[in-house]
Design a protein around this motif. Structure first.
Motif, PDB file in Angstrom:
ATOM      1  N   GLY A  10       1.389  -0.730  -0.031  1.00  0.00           N
ATOM      2  CA  GLY A  10      -0.160  -0.067   0.052  1.00  0.00           C
ATOM      3  C   GLY A  10       1.057   1.344  -0.453  1.00  0.00           C
ATOM      4  N   LYS A  11       0.327   2.684   0.005  1.00  0.00           N
ATOM      5  CA  LYS A  11       1.364   4.027  -0.100  1.00  0.00           C
ATOM      6  C   LYS A  11       1.566   3.654   1.393  1.00  0.00           C
ATOM      7  N   ALA A  12       1.477   3.142   2.728  1.00  0.00           N
ATOM      8  CA  ALA A  12       2.405   2.989   4.054  1.00  0.00           C
ATOM      9  C   ALA A  12       2.977   2.134   4.395  1.00  0.00           C
ATOM     10  N   LYS A  13       1.872   1.132   4.211  1.00  0.00           N
ATOM     11  CA  LYS A  13       2.578  -0.370   4.556  1.00  0.00           C
ATOM     12  C   LYS A  13       2.920  -1.504   3.895  1.00  0.00           C
ATOM     13  N   SER A  14       3.336  -2.773   3.750  1.00  0.00           N
ATOM     14  CA  SER A  14       3.373  -4.022   3.445  1.00  0.00           C
ATOM     15  C   SER A  14       2.827  -4.620   3.682  1.00  0.00           C
ATOM     16  N   ALA A  34       0.274  11.816   0.411  1.00  0.00           N
ATOM     17  CA  ALA A  34      -0.808  12.367   0.672  1.00  0.00           C
ATOM     18  C   ALA A  34      -0.891  12.992  -0.876  1.00  0.00           C
ATOM     19  N   PHE A  35      -2.803  13.220  -1.078  1.00  0.00           N
ATOM     20  CA  PHE A  35      -3.750  13.621  -2.605  1.00  0.00           C
ATOM     21  C   PHE A  35      -3.746  12.129  -3.379  1.00  0.00           C
ATOM     22  N   ASN A  36      -3.703  10.479  -2.256  1.00  0.00           N
ATOM     23  CA  ASN A  36      -3.992   9.189  -3.212  1.00  0.00           C
ATOM     24  C   ASN A  36      -2.864   9.683  -4.336  1.00  0.00           C
ATOM     25  N   ARG A  39       1.973  13.098  -3.833  1.00  0.00           N
ATOM     26  CA  ARG A  39       3.491  13.195  -3.216  1.00  0.00           C
ATOM     27  C   ARG A  39       2.965  12.179  -2.604  1.00  0.00           C
ATOM     28  N   VAL A  40       4.960  11.632  -2.970  1.00  0.00           N
ATOM     29  CA  VAL A  40       4.675  11.035  -1.948  1.00  0.00           C
ATOM     30  C   VAL A  40       6.533  10.724  -1.436  1.00  0.00           C
ATOM     31  N   GLU A  41       6.658  10.749  -0.142  1.00  0.00           N
ATOM     32  CA  GLU A  41       8.647  11.149   0.166  1.00  0.00           C
ATOM     33  C   GLU A  41       8.812  10.241   1.552  1.00  0.00           C
ATOM     34  N   GLN A  42       9.868  10.562   1.449  1.00  0.00           N
ATOM     35  CA  GLN A  42      10.158   9.152   3.195  1.00  0.00           C
ATOM     36  C   GLN A  42      11.115   9.871   4.091  1.00  0.00           C
ATOM     37  N   LEU A  43       9.941   9.374   5.055  1.00  0.00           N
ATOM     38  CA  LEU A  43      10.166  10.389   6.726  1.00  0.00           C
ATOM     39  C   LEU A  43      11.271   9.303   7.312  1.00  0.00           C
ATOM     40  N   ALA A  44      12.087   9.776   8.278  1.00  0.00           N
ATOM     41  CA  ALA A  44      13.314   8.619   8.555  1.00  0.00           C
ATOM     42  C   ALA A  44      12.076   8.786  10.242  1.00  0.00           C
ATOM     43  N   ARG A 213       0.548  17.852   8.658  1.00  0.00           N
ATOM     44  CA  ARG A 213       1.596  18.654   8.586  1.00  0.00           C
ATOM     45  C   ARG A 213       2.263  17.894   7.348  1.00  0.00           C
ATOM     46  N   PHE A 214       1.865  17.235   6.936  1.00  0.00           N
ATOM     47  CA  PHE A 214       2.097  16.533   5.460  1.00  0.00           C
ATOM     48  C   PHE A 214       2.145  17.261   4.689  1.00  0.00           C
ATOM     49  N   ARG A 215       0.169  17.747   4.798  1.00  0.00           N
ATOM     50  CA  ARG A 215      -0.250  17.758   3.786  1.00  0.00           C
ATOM     51  C   ARG A 215       0.038  19.414   3.001  1.00  0.00           C
ATOM     52  N   GLN A 216      -0.039  19.767   4.048  1.00  0.00           N
ATOM     53  CA  GLN A 216      -0.294  21.467   4.576  1.00  0.00           C
ATOM     54  C   GLN A 216       2.145  22.299   4.457  1.00  0.00           C
TER      55      GLN A 216
END
Length: 237
Positions: A10-14, A34-36, A39-44, A213-216
């Motif tokens: 998925g978007k954040a889980k396997s 975000a936004f389906n 926008r995708v990023e890696q956050l430690a 906080r990520f979306r905005q």
């Protein structure tokens, strides 16, 4: 319990198969979207925090008599869960106006909703998770009337339990989504509960401490998640 092949990413889980058909392993990744998925990023550390956060919340709900798919935490970023036949309908409770509700109705952000509102959305990323109703959900064979009734009752129970927990941490549980599935003919809470799937604000300052906080692009996303976790007693060590 042996971890086997990847079943779904998925978007954040396997999700991984195990050697027991009744159970799966969820791996919480550091991916943030975000936004389906546009926008995708890696956050430690995000996967580890969400895994610990989810395990804590699921245990609180279990203690309150609400059956969840959570079995046990396996590692810092993996958890063992029951294998559910997921119902493609998301249940959303709103205690305060935010997000799409503000945009749809022109409400003031943060307006209290008394009693809390309850909405249904069809889980379909390609369609943007459109809002639906009980009638459509039954007609399209996503769920039965009885299942939907149980889902609504359980969602409100979750809201009661968690609102008290967050309130004790001087936090507002603004809104959240839940997903349910069927396990041996029982309706069971599935997916996860973390700051990825809810809105949580500081009670006094209204500072946003969730995925907004990520979306905005507010920054300090993981730090916001950690602050919430510490305030409600999630063990992060």
């Amino acid at each position: 319990m042996q971890k086997q092949q990847l079943l779904y990413k998925g978007k954040a889980k396997s999700v991984y198969e195990t050697d027991d058909n009744d159970f799966l392993i969820l791996h919480f990744r550091d991916d943030t979207s975000a936004f389906n998925g546009e926008r995708v990023e890696q956050l430690a550390r995000k996967g580890e925090i969400n895994n610990r956060f989810n395990a804590f919340i699921m245990q609180k709900l279990t203690d309150a008599g609400i059956e969840t798919h959570f079995e046990k935490q396996l590692s810092t970023d993996e958890v063992l869960v029951k294998r559910l036949e997921m119902i493609p309908v998301e249940c959303v409770v709103r205690n305060f106006a935010a997000g799409s509700l503000v945009r749809r109705l022109g409400l003031e952000e943060g307006q209290a909703l008394t009693p809390p509102t309850y909405e249904l959305f069809h889980k379909d990323d390609a369609l943007g998770d459109p809002m639906v109703n009980e009638s459509l959900s039954i007609s399209l064979d996503w769920a039965t009337k009885e299942q939907l009734s149980q889902m609504q009752e359980l969602t409100y129970q979750v809201n009661d339990v968690l609102s008290e927990i967050f309130d004790a941490g001087d936090l507002m549980l603004v809104d959240f989504k839940l997903e349910f599935g069927v396990f041996h003919d029982r309706i069971v809470l599935g997916d996860e509960f973390s700051p990825d799937g809810c809105r949580i604000w500081d009670k006094k300052t209204k500072k946003k401490l969730d995925k907004d906080r990520f979306r905005q692009s507010l920054g300090d996303v993981v730090e916001g998640y950690e602050e919430v976790a510490k305030r409600i007693g999630v063990p992060l060590d």
